[in-house]
Write a protein that holds these residues in place. Sequence first.
Motif, PDB file in Angstrom:
ATOM      1  N   LEU B  58       1.023  -1.049  -0.070  1.00  0.00           N
ATOM      2  CA  LEU B  58       0.050   0.049  -0.082  1.00  0.00           C
ATOM      3  C   LEU B  58       0.798   1.116   0.163  1.00  0.00           C
ATOM      4  N   THR B  63       2.999  -3.894  -6.023  1.00  0.00           N
ATOM      5  CA  THR B  63       2.881  -5.101  -5.279  1.00  0.00           C
ATOM      6  C   THR B  63       3.942  -6.052  -5.897  1.00  0.00           C
ATOM      7  N   THR B 114     -10.494  -7.962  -9.742  1.00  0.00           N
ATOM      8  CA  THR B 114      -9.818  -8.138  -8.912  1.00  0.00           C
ATOM      9  C   THR B 114      -8.599  -7.960  -9.075  1.00  0.00           C
ATOM     10  N   VAL B 116      -7.060  -5.525 -10.694  1.00  0.00           N
ATOM     11  CA  VAL B 116      -6.851  -4.032 -10.445  1.00  0.00           C
ATOM     12  C   VAL B 116      -7.096  -3.714  -9.077  1.00  0.00           C
ATOM     13  N   ALA B 117      -8.123  -3.990  -8.335  1.00  0.00           N
ATOM     14  CA  ALA B 117      -8.223  -3.914  -7.027  1.00  0.00           C
ATOM     15  C   ALA B 117      -7.129  -4.409  -6.173  1.00  0.00           C
ATOM     16  N   ASN B 118      -6.396  -5.252  -6.546  1.00  0.00           N
ATOM     17  CA  ASN B 118      -5.298  -5.871  -5.900  1.00  0.00           C
ATOM     18  C   ASN B 118      -4.001  -5.123  -6.434  1.00  0.00           C
ATOM     19  N   ARG B 119      -4.081  -4.190  -7.345  1.00  0.00           N
ATOM     20  CA  ARG B 119      -3.119  -3.386  -7.835  1.00  0.00           C
ATOM     21  C   ARG B 119      -1.894  -4.527  -8.170  1.00  0.00           C
ATOM     22  N   ARG B 139     -11.157  -1.235 -19.367  1.00  0.00           N
ATOM     23  CA  ARG B 139     -10.807  -0.822 -18.018  1.00  0.00           C
ATOM     24  C   ARG B 139      -9.354  -1.158 -17.474  1.00  0.00           C
ATOM     25  N   SER B 143      -6.704   1.802 -16.343  1.00  0.00           N
ATOM     26  CA  SER B 143      -6.383   1.709 -14.947  1.00  0.00           C
ATOM     27  C   SER B 143      -4.720   1.955 -14.993  1.00  0.00           C
TER      28      SER B 143
END
Lengths: 339, 339
Positions: B58, B63, B114, B116-119, B139, B143
């Motif tokens: 974060l 990641t 998922t 994208v959300a988890n980068r 999308r 991103s």
Amino acid sequence: MEINKVTIHDIARALNIDSSTVSRALNNSSRVTEKTKIKIIEKAEELGYQRNALASNLRKRVTNTIGVVVPRISRHFFASVIQGVEETAYLSGYNVLICQSLEQLERETQIAETLVANRVDGVLISISMETTNYNHIHRLNNSGIPLVFFDRHCNIPNTNNVLIDDFKGGFDATQHLIQKGCKHIVHFSGPQALEIYKNRFKGYKAALKSNKLPFKEDYVISSRLMELDGVKNAKKLLNERMDFDGIFSANDVAAIGAMKYLKEKGVNIPKDVAMVGFSNEPISNVINPALTTIDQPGLEMGKVATELLLKHIKSQNKLIEPQTIIMDSKLIERQSSKK
Amino acid sequence: MEINKVTIHDIARALNIDSSTVSRALNNSSRVTEKTKIKIIEKAEELGYQRNALASNLRKRVTNTIGVVVPRISRHFFASVIQGVEETAYLSGYNVLICQSLEQLERETQIAETLVANRVDGVLISISMETTNYNHIHRLNNSGIPLVFFDRHCNIPNTNNVLIDDFKGGFDATQHLIQKGCKHIVHFSGPQALEIYKNRFKGYKAALKSNKLPFKEDYVISSRLMELDGVKNAKKLLNERMDFDGIFSANDVAAIGAMKYLKEKGVNIPKDVAMVGFSNEPISNVINPALTTIDQPGLEMGKVATELLLKHIKSQNKLIEPQTIIMDSKLIERQSSKK
DNA sequence: CTGTTAGCGCGTTCAA
DNA sequence: TTGAACGCGCTAACAG
């Protein structure tokens, strides 16, 4: 084309409200007016908001993710298990992290570490053939992450396991061969560090004994049970002109290798040699449609193991007794479709 | 057995130093004395510290993870690709998130979200057969996450692709059959939404034309190319007493189904019928060791695609021109080992 | 070389 | 029903 940096704060600012309200709205909390909720969701879409699961999970201390560790994803049995895991996990809203150890302890250890670091909520694992040292398993346990072994388990007390009855499988396989008239049955065995191979071996011996057939040490060929090992084993049998009329292979892949080699050398299965293999790689059925197998229900196993794991995850606080579930695996004698 | 809550602050407190020093030490920064570094690492071990990758990622906004999306992990070709991806990623210190769409657009969309959300830092994808709508791909692109298609790509401009020359493959396969003396070649084709099947089909037509053989619409059987489709196709050929002497299947799995059925019905390959299949599921070689295939180098493709992706990830800021890499795939005519 | 300070983006108290 | 404030665990900027 620019990196997305839209956060709940951006949405909040655009709407002149607080980010906490946005957070609540996006999580469909009941403590937000339907009207503002719609407004927020629309603005989120408009700005191209993508929630940051890292931040969310960090805060919630939960990832809604379970890890599943298998030796190889390309093995049919493990692919079926994963299929079952994903189906069950999906129904409960969990993500699945698939990892392969490639039968290497080092990779397995590394994977365990990564899973802990990423705070998965639980782990399903089928250990590698090299796994004789359990340090990484203990670290996993100590981290408080619920753990369920499937198929290949550890000889550690108080663990959750979903297995098949390997002793019975080995016994049934050998018994089947004996009933077919075999008197000299070779056993392709795997690393004895793994409980499953130990137990299949025990079943083999027990069946011989109960039929008053002699057990001979040199009828047991141990290997890592890869396809090439099966080839080598078969080659050895022929080269040394061993007097055998049946083979019980502790897994399917080695059986496939042996079948290919024997077929090439003009040895027929099951006429010249009878054969039973564990698990059910579809390929084995093709090489020899009449091959008898001890079927391992991978899909079911994946589902059951996941259910057990989720039970533990969901009752994190209350201590649940560890349990071992033994699944049914049956001997399947396929009929060749050729007449 | 208690949930691990040890943080760098706990280590810092125990040592009467600051948590930032602990952080530096654990990241092996050069700006920490070797002495205190050792002290910190020892204390970390003692307390059973496990770093929280969520918090770290974060903060770092990275990641060190790439996602790879395939239709099914159990397909030999995709399993090889994943193998190549993992090897290459591992060398650069990246983790790999394996996801399977099961040929479903809905799942693929969900997976993209998922990821994208988890980068994840980048994505490798081979799209599903259902993917005709590209919203989720767009999308992903918007991103800002680097994206590389492999094998099955989208018809979108300015994308990175690692492919094989499907037109050439289809051409070579058909040409091979013609050289073997075939005059009536059936083509098992796949969903035309996918470029690969479209191009293999084009190659087939071009080879017919260049050999002055007539193209007949009803010699093309379209399906999703699952094993059962192959069976159905073969059944149709026999039932309708079609006059054919060769088959070019756009993938291996359908070829396998057809081979099984034909074998059962006493039709020999390659004597009665010649056959070429794309990709190289090892099973096909077993059903018929003489089967000719257009080999797709999965392992290599995985490596090349990952290298391309990493190049984009590492030069995040500078704009790199998207590129399409065409890999070599060659026709392999295996010799049956039986004489 | 080490400490201080300030967030990363989000969810959850507690007030209002 | 909403807002203010805090902290999840870690890293990075800046001092010292």
